[in-house]
Design a protein around this motif. Structure first.
Motif, mmCIF file in Angstrom:
data_model
loop_
_atom_site.group_PDB
_atom_site.id
_atom_site.type_symbol
_atom_site.label_atom_id
_atom_site.label_comp_id
_atom_site.label_asym_id
_atom_site.label_seq_id
_atom_site.Cartn_x
_atom_site.Cartn_y
_atom_site.Cartn_z
ATOM 1 N N GLU A 1 0.826 -1.207 0.000
ATOM 2 C CA GLU A 1 0.000 0.000 0.000
ATOM 3 C C GLU A 1 0.861 1.260 0.000
ATOM 4 O O GLU A 1 0.564 2.241 -0.701
ATOM 5 N N GLN A 2 1.947 1.246 0.772
ATOM 6 C CA GLN A 2 2.854 2.398 0.781
ATOM 7 C C GLN A 2 3.554 2.547 -0.566
ATOM 8 O O GLN A 2 3.754 3.665 -1.049
ATOM 9 N N LEU A 3 3.920 1.432 -1.179
ATOM 10 C CA LEU A 3 4.583 1.498 -2.481
ATOM 11 C C LEU A 3 3.650 2.063 -3.548
ATOM 12 O O LEU A 3 4.099 2.754 -4.475
ATOM 13 N N ARG A 4 2.359 1.788 -3.437
ATOM 14 C CA ARG A 4 1.411 2.339 -4.407
ATOM 15 C C ARG A 4 1.401 3.866 -4.369
ATOM 16 O O ARG A 4 1.134 4.528 -5.369
ATOM 17 N N ARG A 5 1.702 4.422 -3.207
ATOM 18 C CA ARG A 5 1.729 5.887 -3.073
ATOM 19 C C ARG A 5 2.882 6.510 -3.849
ATOM 20 O O ARG A 5 2.905 7.716 -4.069
ATOM 21 N N THR A 6 3.861 5.696 -4.251
ATOM 22 C CA THR A 6 5.025 6.222 -4.970
ATOM 23 C C THR A 6 4.900 6.043 -6.477
ATOM 24 O O THR A 6 5.781 6.478 -7.208
ATOM 25 N N GLN A 7 3.842 5.428 -6.960
ATOM 26 C CA GLN A 7 3.802 5.053 -8.370
ATOM 27 C C GLN A 7 3.800 6.256 -9.305
ATOM 28 O O GLN A 7 4.250 6.142 -10.444
ATOM 29 N N HIS A 8 3.315 7.395 -8.830
ATOM 30 C CA HIS A 8 3.373 8.575 -9.694
ATOM 31 C C HIS A 8 4.805 9.080 -9.824
ATOM 32 O O HIS A 8 5.135 9.807 -10.764
ATOM 33 N N LEU A 9 5.679 8.655 -8.873
ATOM 34 C CA LEU A 9 7.083 9.027 -8.931
ATOM 35 C C LEU A 9 7.943 7.928 -9.527
ATOM 36 O O LEU A 9 8.908 8.195 -10.241
ATOM 37 N N GLU A 10 7.601 6.683 -9.220
ATOM 38 C CA GLU A 10 8.364 5.521 -9.673
ATOM 39 C C GLU A 10 7.411 4.542 -10.364
ATOM 40 O O GLU A 10 6.978 3.548 -9.780
ATOM 41 N N PRO A 11 7.063 4.801 -11.635
ATOM 42 C CA PRO A 11 6.074 3.952 -12.315
ATOM 43 C C PRO A 11 6.529 2.516 -12.526
ATOM 44 O O PRO A 11 5.706 1.655 -12.807
ATOM 45 N N SER A 12 7.818 2.235 -12.370
ATOM 46 C CA SER A 12 8.310 0.866 -12.582
ATOM 47 C C SER A 12 8.050 -0.035 -11.384
ATOM 48 O O SER A 12 8.246 -1.248 -11.464
ATOM 49 N N VAL A 13 7.627 0.535 -10.251
ATOM 50 C CA VAL A 13 7.408 -0.255 -9.046
ATOM 51 C C VAL A 13 6.180 -1.154 -9.222
ATOM 52 O O VAL A 13 5.130 -0.714 -9.648
ATOM 53 N N ASP A 14 6.361 -2.448 -8.914
ATOM 54 C CA ASP A 14 5.238 -3.389 -8.847
ATOM 55 C C ASP A 14 4.961 -3.593 -7.362
ATOM 56 O O ASP A 14 5.714 -4.296 -6.680
ATOM 57 N N PRO A 15 3.931 -2.983 -6.798
ATOM 58 C CA PRO A 15 3.749 -2.953 -5.340
ATOM 59 C C PRO A 15 3.769 -4.316 -4.671
ATOM 60 O O PRO A 15 4.466 -4.505 -3.670
ATOM 61 N N GLU A 16 3.007 -5.283 -5.201
ATOM 62 C CA GLU A 16 2.918 -6.583 -4.535
ATOM 63 C C GLU A 16 4.246 -7.336 -4.598
ATOM 64 O O GLU A 16 4.736 -7.834 -3.579
ATOM 65 N N LEU A 17 4.833 -7.414 -5.791
ATOM 66 C CA LEU A 17 6.087 -8.162 -5.927
ATOM 67 C C LEU A 17 7.218 -7.498 -5.148
ATOM 68 O O LEU A 17 8.025 -8.168 -4.506
ATOM 69 N N ASP A 18 7.277 -6.169 -5.212
ATOM 70 C CA ASP A 18 8.349 -5.480 -4.494
ATOM 71 C C ASP A 18 8.163 -5.569 -2.986
ATOM 72 O O ASP A 18 9.133 -5.645 -2.234
ATOM 73 N N ALA A 19 6.915 -5.581 -2.527
ATOM 74 C CA ALA A 19 6.669 -5.766 -1.091
ATOM 75 C C ALA A 19 7.133 -7.140 -0.647
ATOM 76 O O ALA A 19 7.747 -7.289 0.425
ATOM 77 N N GLU A 20 6.850 -8.159 -1.449
ATOM 78 C CA GLU A 20 7.336 -9.512 -1.138
ATOM 79 C C GLU A 20 8.861 -9.536 -1.095
ATOM 80 O O GLU A 20 9.463 -10.129 -0.194
ATOM 81 N N LEU A 21 9.488 -8.886 -2.057
ATOM 82 C CA LEU A 21 10.946 -8.853 -2.110
ATOM 83 C C LEU A 21 11.535 -8.147 -0.901
ATOM 84 O O LEU A 21 12.496 -8.633 -0.278
ATOM 85 N N VAL A 22 10.957 -7.010 -0.555
ATOM 86 C CA VAL A 22 11.450 -6.237 0.592
ATOM 87 C C VAL A 22 11.384 -7.051 1.877
ATOM 88 O O VAL A 22 12.359 -7.128 2.642
ATOM 89 N N LEU A 23 10.254 -7.694 2.120
ATOM 90 C CA LEU A 23 10.091 -8.431 3.374
ATOM 91 C C LEU A 23 10.906 -9.715 3.392
ATOM 92 O O LEU A 23 11.377 -10.138 4.453
ATOM 93 N N ALA A 24 11.112 -10.335 2.229
ATOM 94 C CA ALA A 24 11.998 -11.502 2.178
ATOM 95 C C ALA A 24 13.420 -11.093 2.540
ATOM 96 O O ALA A 24 14.123 -11.793 3.286
ATOM 97 N N ALA A 25 13.846 -9.952 2.018
ATOM 98 C CA ALA A 25 15.196 -9.463 2.322
ATOM 99 C C ALA A 25 15.335 -9.122 3.802
ATOM 100 O O ALA A 25 16.345 -9.450 4.440
ATOM 101 N N ILE A 26 14.324 -8.465 4.377
ATOM 102 C CA ILE A 26 14.393 -8.088 5.787
ATOM 103 C C ILE A 26 14.429 -9.329 6.670
ATOM 104 O O ILE A 26 15.132 -9.372 7.686
ATOM 105 N N GLY A 27 13.660 -10.354 6.303
ATOM 106 C CA GLY A 27 13.708 -11.596 7.071
ATOM 107 C C GLY A 27 15.101 -12.190 7.086
ATOM 108 O O GLY A 27 15.586 -12.656 8.129
ATOM 109 N N GLY A 28 15.773 -12.163 5.927
ATOM 110 C CA GLY A 28 17.138 -12.681 5.859
ATOM 111 C C GLY A 28 18.111 -11.848 6.667
ATOM 112 O O GLY A 28 18.998 -12.385 7.350
#
Length: 222
Positions: free
Chosen positions: A156-183
């Motif tokens: 949801e937070q990533l969706r707020r950036t889409q007007h600035l970063e149109p390449s962001v895929d909110p769901e996939l990038d959220a999964e990636l971010v949290l997988a990295a933080i877990g590691g």
């Protein structure tokens, strides 16, 4: 029937049952489960070890939790509820004008074992993750509600950036971010990552996802 002073003394001597806050008792037990896991891993958790750690009888633990699986899942929920309460406090401190980057950074730093309380949580959650892999009575599906909720919040937070970063895929990038933080969080436990390096890695990860730090109006306190 007894009359007079003797009767009054007799009545005063009758003990009054102590009221028990059942929710407090349940939290005491799940807190004991956490400490047993931290000291000896999930395999060390038994009715006997939890009762000894909590300073109560085995029968009382069984009264509140009929099976080992019940108090394990209750413990997992308690960890996630504690973390969620911290997230809310952190976000309220940021204020309504916080940028998406600040909001995500605050959440991610709360997931890192940067103090004793968060270290305990990381150890406990790591033990549950291992148990779900090994099939030690806990399945991944039974502990996925909280991770899915975190993904939804970050997305949801990533969706707020889409007007600035149109390449962001909110769901996939959220999964990636949290997988990295877990590691990163699990890597901090044996000392592979220092707290300072872990925080730097979070910033670098957000740079990769969101671009430059210009999306942040002011630094986030840890």
């Amino acid at each position: 029937m007894t009359f007079g002073a003797e009767g009054r003394e007799e009545r005063r001597a009758v003990p009054v049952p102590r009221l028990v806050d059942h929710e407090v008792r349940r939290r005491e037990i799940t807190g004991a489960v956490r400490r047993v896991i931290v000291d000896g891993g999930l395999e060390a958790v038994t009715f006997q070890s939890v009762a000894a750690e909590a300073g109560i009888s085995v029968r009382l633990v069984q009264y509140y939790f009929g099976t080992k699986k019940e108090f394990l899942l209750a413990t997992h929920r308690s960890v996630m509820e504690t973390a969620a309460a911290r997230f809310m406090q952190r976000w309220e401190a940021l204020g309504s004008d916080a940028t998406p980057r600040e909001a995500i950074s605050a959440l991610l730093n709360e997931l890192l074992p940067l103090d004793d309380a968060r270290r305990e949580e990381a150890i406990v959650l790591g033990a549950f993750n291992t148990a779900s892999i090994s099939g030690n009575g806990i399945t991944a599906e039974e502990t996925l509600a909280a991770p899915r909720a975190l993904v939804a919040v970050v997305a949801e937070q990533l969706r707020r950036t889409q007007h600035l970063e149109p390449s962001v895929d909110p769901e996939l990038d959220a999964e990636l971010v949290l997988a990295a933080i877990g590691g990163i969080a699990q890597g901090m436990l044996p000392g592979h990552y220092t707290p300072e390096l872990a925080v730097d890695l979070v910033d670098r990860l957000l740079d990769r996802i969101l671009g430059t730090k210009q999306l942040s109006a002011h630094p986030t306190n840890i």
